[in-house]
Design a protein around this motif. Structure first.
Motif, short mmCIF file in Angstrom:
data_model
loop_
_atom_site.label_atom_id
_atom_site.label_comp_id
_atom_site.label_asym_id
_atom_site.label_seq_id
_atom_site.Cartn_x
_atom_site.Cartn_y
_atom_site.Cartn_z
N ALA A 155 6.83 -17.22 -23.85
CA ALA A 155 5.80 -17.98 -24.47
C ALA A 155 6.04 -17.77 -25.98
O ALA A 155 5.18 -18.16 -26.94
N PRO A 178 -4.81 -17.34 -24.87
CA PRO A 178 -4.97 -18.46 -25.90
C PRO A 178 -5.77 -17.84 -26.88
O PRO A 178 -6.51 -17.21 -26.94
N GLY A 217 4.18 -26.97 -22.50
CA GLY A 217 3.99 -25.33 -22.61
C GLY A 217 2.58 -25.12 -22.52
O GLY A 217 1.86 -24.29 -23.18
N THR A 218 1.90 -25.35 -21.11
CA THR A 218 0.33 -25.22 -20.93
C THR A 218 -0.10 -23.93 -20.74
O THR A 218 -1.25 -23.59 -20.89
N GLY A 219 0.87 -23.21 -20.40
CA GLY A 219 0.45 -21.45 -20.19
C GLY A 219 -0.70 -21.70 -19.26
O GLY A 219 -0.85 -22.08 -18.02
N ASP A 266 4.94 -26.95 -17.97
CA ASP A 266 5.39 -25.69 -18.11
C ASP A 266 6.39 -25.31 -17.35
O ASP A 266 6.87 -25.81 -16.12
N CYS A 267 7.53 -24.68 -17.84
CA CYS A 267 8.80 -24.11 -16.99
C CYS A 267 8.31 -22.93 -16.24
O CYS A 267 9.07 -22.83 -15.21
N THR A 323 -5.81 -21.64 -31.95
CA THR A 323 -5.37 -23.10 -30.96
C THR A 323 -6.26 -23.98 -30.75
O THR A 323 -6.07 -25.16 -30.34
N PHE A 381 11.15 -28.54 -17.99
CA PHE A 381 11.44 -28.37 -19.59
C PHE A 381 10.72 -29.52 -20.25
O PHE A 381 11.35 -30.51 -20.39
N TRP A 382 9.69 -29.19 -21.08
CA TRP A 382 9.28 -29.96 -22.21
C TRP A 382 9.12 -31.37 -21.62
O TRP A 382 8.30 -31.42 -20.58
N ILE A 389 -5.10 -25.75 -23.33
CA ILE A 389 -4.96 -27.09 -24.40
C ILE A 389 -5.13 -28.19 -23.46
O ILE A 389 -6.13 -28.99 -23.59
N LEU A 442 0.35 -16.67 -21.98
CA LEU A 442 -0.18 -16.26 -23.30
C LEU A 442 -1.74 -16.20 -23.20
O LEU A 442 -2.07 -17.05 -22.53
N ASP A 464 0.09 -31.93 -22.70
CA ASP A 464 0.11 -30.50 -23.29
C ASP A 464 1.35 -29.97 -22.72
O ASP A 464 1.57 -29.72 -21.58
N ASN A 502 1.57 -26.12 -28.32
CA ASN A 502 1.83 -24.56 -28.86
C ASN A 502 2.78 -23.97 -28.40
O ASN A 502 2.97 -23.16 -27.36
N PRO A 503 4.28 -24.35 -28.97
CA PRO A 503 5.36 -23.89 -28.43
C PRO A 503 5.80 -22.31 -29.00
O PRO A 503 5.21 -21.96 -29.82
N PRO A 504 6.67 -21.86 -28.13
CA PRO A 504 6.96 -20.51 -28.63
C PRO A 504 7.69 -20.58 -30.02
O PRO A 504 8.53 -21.55 -30.14
C1 LIG Z 1 2.71 -19.96 -26.94
S1 LIG Z 1 2.80 -20.37 -25.28
C2 LIG Z 1 1.13 -21.49 -25.30
C3 LIG Z 1 0.60 -21.47 -23.82
C4 LIG Z 1 -0.74 -22.35 -24.24
N1 LIG Z 1 -0.70 -23.60 -24.44
C5 LIG Z 1 -1.51 -21.92 -25.19
O1 LIG Z 1 -1.61 -22.10 -26.50
O2 LIG Z 1 -2.15 -20.67 -25.18
C6 LIG Z 1 4.34 -21.23 -24.99
C7 LIG Z 1 4.22 -21.75 -23.39
O3 LIG Z 1 5.55 -22.58 -23.28
C8 LIG Z 1 5.93 -22.33 -22.17
N2 LIG Z 1 7.51 -22.62 -22.34
C9 LIG Z 1 8.37 -22.02 -22.68
N3 LIG Z 1 9.71 -22.77 -22.86
C10 LIG Z 1 9.28 -23.97 -22.20
C11 LIG Z 1 10.27 -25.23 -22.03
N4 LIG Z 1 11.55 -25.01 -22.04
N5 LIG Z 1 9.69 -26.14 -21.05
C12 LIG Z 1 8.05 -25.74 -20.73
N6 LIG Z 1 7.56 -24.84 -21.21
C13 LIG Z 1 8.14 -23.81 -21.90
C14 LIG Z 1 5.88 -20.77 -21.73
O4 LIG Z 1 5.95 -20.80 -20.61
C15 LIG Z 1 4.38 -20.75 -22.28
O5 LIG Z 1 3.58 -20.88 -21.28
#
Ligand SMILES: C[S@@+](CC[C@H](N)C(=O)[O-])C[C@H]1O[C@@H](n2cnc3c(N)ncnc32)[C@H](O)[C@@H]1O
Length: 282
Positions: free
Chosen positions: A211, A91, A118-120, A141-142, A95, A169-170, A124, A89, A116, A187-189
């Motif tokens: 994301a 940023p 879901g670090t993308g 991140d997954c 955020t 996962f998380w 963060i 994503l 952090d 900052n999750p989906p």
């Molecule tokens: C909204 S993006 C946020 C990216 C970054 N933190 C930002 O704020 O720009 C959500 C992130 O969560 C990750 N994600 C989605 N499902 C996940 C899971 N089950 N476990 C870990 N990470 C996950 C995605 O790959 C994505 O990078």
């Protein structure tokens, strides 16, 4: 086509497609490596090949609606210049507020562990590492592709010792840190699945749905973080997330119902939207 003619035509295309001229200028400065001032003064001399390269990218912005950040491969966030690709994503400016909130919560006199989830791009995690000096950061991140970009970004700022990257996962890859984490930031989906297809094509057709898509009501990931964080946070530890406009009150009730949290607070973004929720573990 010479640069001057191409630039005039591209400015017209930007206007026709409701795209800011600043995006066009950013593309030129980044790809042709010219000074912004020289562009302003039209004091630049580009070869036909350079103009062709710029035009190829610009047409992707116009016709495919590819975000300019993916075309350039970079974005600016806080005082960082981050690499981005379609695996992460882009940023967003709002955020950045998560970092100020986390820094404000942290006790500067103690060592701390922040995560952090879901670090993308790693934005963060890097903001936390730079803002909270005596901290160890874990970034999860997954997506392997996202983690590769995040690691590259951290290396550019010499933060690889301060940030440990984990795939999974998380909280799952952090099982050795149960009851030790000072603060969780995420900052999750959070977009409801049915709304993902209604997003602006610039987002919908290019940013990773992994994301964006937060399940039927957008809250799948947030529910998971509410449920699992108590096992991982220290007593008094911080839980802090970004969410979508309209979700804050529901998330507050989910935290209240869970029973493990106190000091539940809703925070606004730059536009006055309820965009963040924080709580502390009892
Ligand atoms: C909204 S993006 C946020 C990216 C970054 N933190 C930002 O704020 O720009 C959500 C992130 O969560 C990750 N994600 C989605 N499902 C996940 C899971 N089950 N476990 C870990 N990470 C996950 C995605 O790959 C994505 O990078």
């Amino acid at each position: 086509m010479n640069f001057e003619d191409w630039y005039k035509r591209s400015q017209d295309q930007a206007k026709d497609h409701n795209i800011s001229i600043a995006e066009l200028d950013w593309l030129i400065v980044a790809i042709a490596k010219v000074e912004r001032l020289h562009l302003k003064l039209r004091d630049i001399n580009l070869s036909g090949d350079q103009v062709l390269e710029l035009d190829g990218l610009w047409q992707q912005r116009i016709k495919n609606k590819t975000p300019i950040q993916y075309l350039i491969g970079k974005t600016h966030w806080r005082d960082l210049e981050l690499d981005v690709s379609s695996a992460v994503l882009i940023p967003r400016p709002e955020t950045e507020i998560l970092i100020d909130l986390a820094v404000g919560m942290n006790d500067p006199n103690s060592d701390s562990i922040w995560v952090d989830l879901g670090t993308g791009s790693g934005a963060i995690a890097m903001g936390l590492a730079l803002g909270i000096k005596n901290s160890q950061i874990y970034a999860v991140d997954c997506s392997f592709e996202a983690l590769a970009i995040a690691q590259k970004n951290a290396a550019k700022y010499n933060l690889t010792k301060r940030i440990k990257f984990r795939q999974g996962f998380w909280f799952e890859p952090l099982s050795s840190l149960k009851s030790q984490i000072t603060g969780m930031v995420s900052n999750p989906p959070y977009i409801p699945t049915s709304e993902v297809n209604c997003l602006d094509p610039v987002v919908r057709d290019h940013e990773p749905h992994l994301a964006l898509d937060g399940g039927i009501d957008g809250l799948d990931c947030i529910r998971n973080l509410i449920q699992t964080a108590p096992e991982y946070l220290i007593s008094g530890g911080y839980w802090l997330i970004e969410l979508m406009a309209g979700q804050a009150k529901t998330v507050r009730s989910l935290l209240e119902t869970n029973g493990n949290y106190q000091n539940i607070q809703i925070h606004l973004d730059y536009d006055g939207v309820e965009r963040f929720v924080s709580a502390t573990l009892k």
